[in-house]
Design a protein around this motif. Structure first.
Motif, PDB file in Angstrom:
ATOM      1  N   ARG A  78      53.472  -5.221  41.084  1.00 19.15           N
ATOM      2  CA  ARG A  78      52.592  -6.126  40.357  1.00 19.15           C
ATOM      3  C   ARG A  78      51.702  -6.982  41.251  1.00 19.15           C
ATOM      4  NH1 ARG A  78      56.077  -8.319  35.209  1.00 19.15           N
ATOM      5  NH2 ARG A  78      56.434  -6.251  34.323  1.00 19.15           N
ATOM      6  N   ALA A  79      51.970  -6.992  42.547  1.00 20.77           N
ATOM      7  CA  ALA A  79      51.183  -7.829  43.461  1.00 20.77           C
ATOM      8  C   ALA A  79      49.778  -7.251  43.623  1.00 20.77           C
ATOM      9  CB  ALA A  79      51.877  -7.926  44.818  1.00 20.77           C
ATOM     10  N   ARG A  80      48.798  -8.119  43.595  1.00 21.75           N
ATOM     11  CA  ARG A  80      47.398  -7.691  43.759  1.00 21.75           C
ATOM     12  C   ARG A  80      47.013  -7.623  45.241  1.00 21.75           C
ATOM     13  NH1 ARG A  80      45.387  -6.496  38.908  1.00 21.75           N
ATOM     14  NH2 ARG A  80      45.989  -7.898  37.226  1.00 21.75           N
ATOM     15  N   ASP A  81      47.522  -8.546  46.026  1.00 21.79           N
ATOM     16  CA  ASP A  81      47.201  -8.594  47.447  1.00 21.79           C
ATOM     17  C   ASP A  81      48.021  -7.535  48.194  1.00 21.79           C
ATOM     18  OD1 ASP A  81      46.278  -9.394  49.918  1.00 21.79           O
ATOM     19  OD2 ASP A  81      47.603 -11.145  50.054  1.00 21.79           O
ATOM     20  N   GLY A  82      47.357  -6.781  49.043  1.00 20.95           N
ATOM     21  CA  GLY A  82      48.036  -5.716  49.791  1.00 20.95           C
ATOM     22  C   GLY A  82      49.086  -6.236  50.746  1.00 20.95           C
ATOM     23  N   ARG A  83      48.834  -7.415  51.313  1.00 18.99           N
ATOM     24  CA  ARG A  83      49.818  -7.988  52.244  1.00 18.99           C
ATOM     25  C   ARG A  83      51.089  -8.371  51.509  1.00 18.99           C
ATOM     26  NH1 ARG A  83      46.038 -12.410  54.865  1.00 18.99           N
ATOM     27  NH2 ARG A  83      45.648 -12.613  52.653  1.00 18.99           N
ATOM     28  N   LEU A  84      50.947  -8.987  50.325  1.00 21.27           N
ATOM     29  CA  LEU A  84      52.134  -9.339  49.534  1.00 21.27           C
ATOM     30  C   LEU A  84      52.854  -8.088  49.061  1.00 21.27           C
ATOM     31  CD1 LEU A  84      51.247 -12.371  47.236  1.00 21.27           C
ATOM     32  CD2 LEU A  84      53.067 -12.209  48.911  1.00 21.27           C
ATOM     33  N   ARG A  85      52.088  -7.073  48.675  1.00 23.15           N
ATOM     34  CA  ARG A  85      52.692  -5.815  48.235  1.00 23.15           C
ATOM     35  C   ARG A  85      53.541  -5.221  49.351  1.00 23.15           C
ATOM     36  NH1 ARG A  85      48.280  -2.493  46.334  1.00 23.15           N
ATOM     37  NH2 ARG A  85      48.445  -3.811  44.487  1.00 23.15           N
ATOM     38  N   GLY A  86      53.019  -5.228  50.571  1.00 20.86           N
ATOM     39  CA  GLY A  86      53.777  -4.700  51.704  1.00 20.86           C
ATOM     40  C   GLY A  86      54.997  -5.539  52.036  1.00 20.86           C
ATOM     41  N   LEU A  87      54.852  -6.858  51.913  1.00 19.55           N
ATOM     42  CA  LEU A  87      55.984  -7.748  52.189  1.00 19.55           C
ATOM     43  C   LEU A  87      57.112  -7.515  51.194  1.00 19.55           C
ATOM     44  CD1 LEU A  87      56.813 -10.082  54.088  1.00 19.55           C
ATOM     45  CD2 LEU A  87      55.971 -11.636  52.333  1.00 19.55           C
ATOM     46  N   TYR A  88      56.769  -7.405  49.908  1.00 18.94           N
ATOM     47  CA  TYR A  88      57.796  -7.153  48.898  1.00 18.94           C
ATOM     48  C   TYR A  88      58.395  -5.758  49.041  1.00 18.94           C
ATOM     49  CZ  TYR A  88      56.319 -11.412  46.503  1.00 18.94           C
ATOM     50  OH  TYR A  88      56.036 -12.711  46.177  1.00 18.94           O
ATOM     51  N   ALA A  89      57.581  -4.782  49.409  1.00 18.70           N
ATOM     52  CA  ALA A  89      58.104  -3.431  49.615  1.00 18.70           C
ATOM     53  C   ALA A  89      59.065  -3.393  50.796  1.00 18.70           C
ATOM     54  CB  ALA A  89      56.957  -2.448  49.824  1.00 18.70           C
ATOM     55  N   SER A  90      58.758  -4.167  51.843  1.00 12.85           N
ATOM     56  CA  SER A  90      59.679  -4.199  52.984  1.00 12.85           C
ATOM     57  C   SER A  90      60.992  -4.866  52.612  1.00 12.85           C
ATOM     58  CB  SER A  90      59.028  -4.896  54.171  1.00 12.85           C
ATOM     59  OG  SER A  90      58.811  -6.257  53.908  1.00 12.85           O
ATOM     60  N   ARG A  91      60.929  -5.910  51.786  1.00 14.03           N
ATOM     61  CA  ARG A  91      62.173  -6.538  51.321  1.00 14.03           C
ATOM     62  C   ARG A  91      62.966  -5.590  50.438  1.00 14.03           C
ATOM     63  NH1 ARG A  91      59.891 -12.599  49.944  1.00 14.03           N
ATOM     64  NH2 ARG A  91      59.486 -13.181  52.104  1.00 14.03           N
ATOM     65  N   MET A  92      62.277  -4.772  49.652  1.00 17.07           N
ATOM     66  CA  MET A  92      62.958  -3.776  48.833  1.00 17.07           C
ATOM     67  C   MET A  92      63.657  -2.757  49.736  1.00 17.07           C
ATOM     68  SD  MET A  92      61.387  -1.026  46.164  1.00 17.07           S
ATOM     69  CE  MET A  92      60.532  -0.220  47.502  1.00 17.07           C
ATOM     70  N   ASN A  93      62.990  -2.335  50.824  1.00 20.97           N
ATOM     71  CA  ASN A  93      63.618  -1.395  51.762  1.00 20.97           C
ATOM     72  C   ASN A  93      64.849  -1.991  52.413  1.00 20.97           C
ATOM     73  OD1 ASN A  93      61.996   0.793  51.383  1.00 20.97           O
ATOM     74  ND2 ASN A  93      60.694   0.404  53.144  1.00 20.97           N
TER      75      ASN A  93
END
Length: 99
Positions: free
Chosen positions: A29-44
């Motif tokens: 749901r994140a619009r910003d690519g940096r936030l999207r990557g940060l949340y994806a890394s936390r998911m990993n």
């Protein structure tokens, strides 16, 4: 004692599954690519820990068979890879967020 350890690791698996789902939803749901990557890394990171906990349950909490140990070893390797990739990506996206 073994029963208490099974409950402890089972609770840890459930908590990491919840964190994985939370960060997955936030990442999508994140619009910003940096936030999207940060949340994806936390998911990993969460998924890596979950796989490691499942491997510990498989390998050490039940009577051993060769198939159970092999599945536990695969889960352990996948979990370590996810944890490493998540930590590496988290440091990268944290640096991007500071800029």
């Amino acid at each position: 004692m073994v029963n208490a350890l099974q409950w402890f690791f089972s609770i840890l698996v459930v908590v990491t599954v919840l964190f994985s789902a939370l960060y997955s939803i936030r990442s999508r749901r994140a619009r910003d690519g940096r936030l999207r990557g940060l949340y994806a890394s936390r998911m990993n990171i969460s998924m890596g820990l979950m796989l490691i906990f499942i491997a510990i349950i498989q390998m050490f909490m039940f009577p051993g068979s060769s198939i159970r140990v092999a599945v536990g070893a695969v889960f352990l390797l996948l979990g370590l890879f996810n944890l490493f990739a998540g930590l590496r990506n988290h440091s990268h996206f944290t640096r991007l967020m500071r800029q």
